[in-house]
Scaffold this active site. Structure first.
Site, PDB file in Angstrom:
ATOM      1  N   GLY A  68      58.606  54.748  -6.048  1.00 28.48           N
ATOM      2  CA  GLY A  68      57.346  55.161  -6.673  1.00 28.48           C
ATOM      3  C   GLY A  68      56.146  54.415  -6.115  1.00 28.48           C
ATOM      4  O   GLY A  68      55.079  54.993  -5.883  1.00 28.48           O
ATOM      5  N   CYS A  69      56.317  53.126  -5.883  1.00 28.18           N
ATOM      6  CA  CYS A  69      55.216  52.306  -5.363  1.00 28.18           C
ATOM      7  C   CYS A  69      54.875  52.700  -3.934  1.00 28.18           C
ATOM      8  O   CYS A  69      53.707  52.729  -3.546  1.00 28.18           O
ATOM      9  CB  CYS A  69      55.581  50.826  -5.441  1.00 28.18           C
ATOM     10  SG  CYS A  69      55.857  50.280  -7.140  1.00 28.18           S
TER      11      CYS A  69
END
Length: 179
Positions: A68-69
């Site tokens: 996600g990051c």
């Protein structure tokens, strides 16, 4: 039966602890954004005051090089020309150290500062710190800070696949642009 009740109480306690593991309160819209002074992936110190007169997209994220990051950072990278055309500076913050940030930025060609908030103090000032005792993470929160240093918008439920475009749309609206 007692074991089931004990497990449920334990789970409820853990959930409560996680929810209250946030240090600090969220900055209020229209109020001055909390000041910071942190090193980036190159060791350069950045302060909020360095960006006076510009919009700042201050995004907190849990961990370098996680799915996600990475998606969030790469979409900011890919949209950087649109964001800078709107007068915005992208700044990422996590509790990872500068070496981790340097590797993350190198691997994905991230051209914006990733600030190392190793002790979590800045994340706490923004209500983004998740402190689980021995482990600390920054919650995935973003704050749009106006050119006067005031919080213009807070994003507390971020969809990494569309967050960059959401920021572009909001900046366009806030600036009164018709792009």
């Amino acid at each position: 039966m007692k074991l089931v009740v004990l497990i449920l109480l334990l789970l409820a306690g853990i959930l409560l602890w996680i929810r209250t593991g946030q240090a600090g309160e969220l900055p209020q819209l229209g109020q001055p954004a909390p000041a910071f002074r942190l090193p980036d992936q190159k060791g350069t110190i950045h302060s909020l005051s360095d960006y006076q007169g510009r919009w700042v997209v201050l995004y907190f994220y849990p961990k370098d090089d996680t799915p996600g990051c990475t998606q969030e950072a790469c979409l900011f990278r890919d949209d950087l020309h649109k964001l800078t055309a709107l007068g915005a500076q992208i700044i990422g913050v996590s509790v990872d150290d500068t070496a981790s940030h340097a590797e993350f930025a190198r691997k994905y060609h991230l051209p914006f500062p990733l600030l190392a908030d190793k002790d979590g103090k800045v994340a706490a000032q923004y209500g983004a710190l998740l402190n689980l005792g021995l482990v600390k993470f920054a919650r995935r929160y973003t704050f749009l800070i106006d050119p006067h240093g005031k919080v213009a918008k807070a994003y507390l439920k971020v969809d990494t696949s569309r967050h960059s475009q959401e920021i572009i749309d909001d900046l366009t609206r806030l600036k009164g642009n018709t792009q």
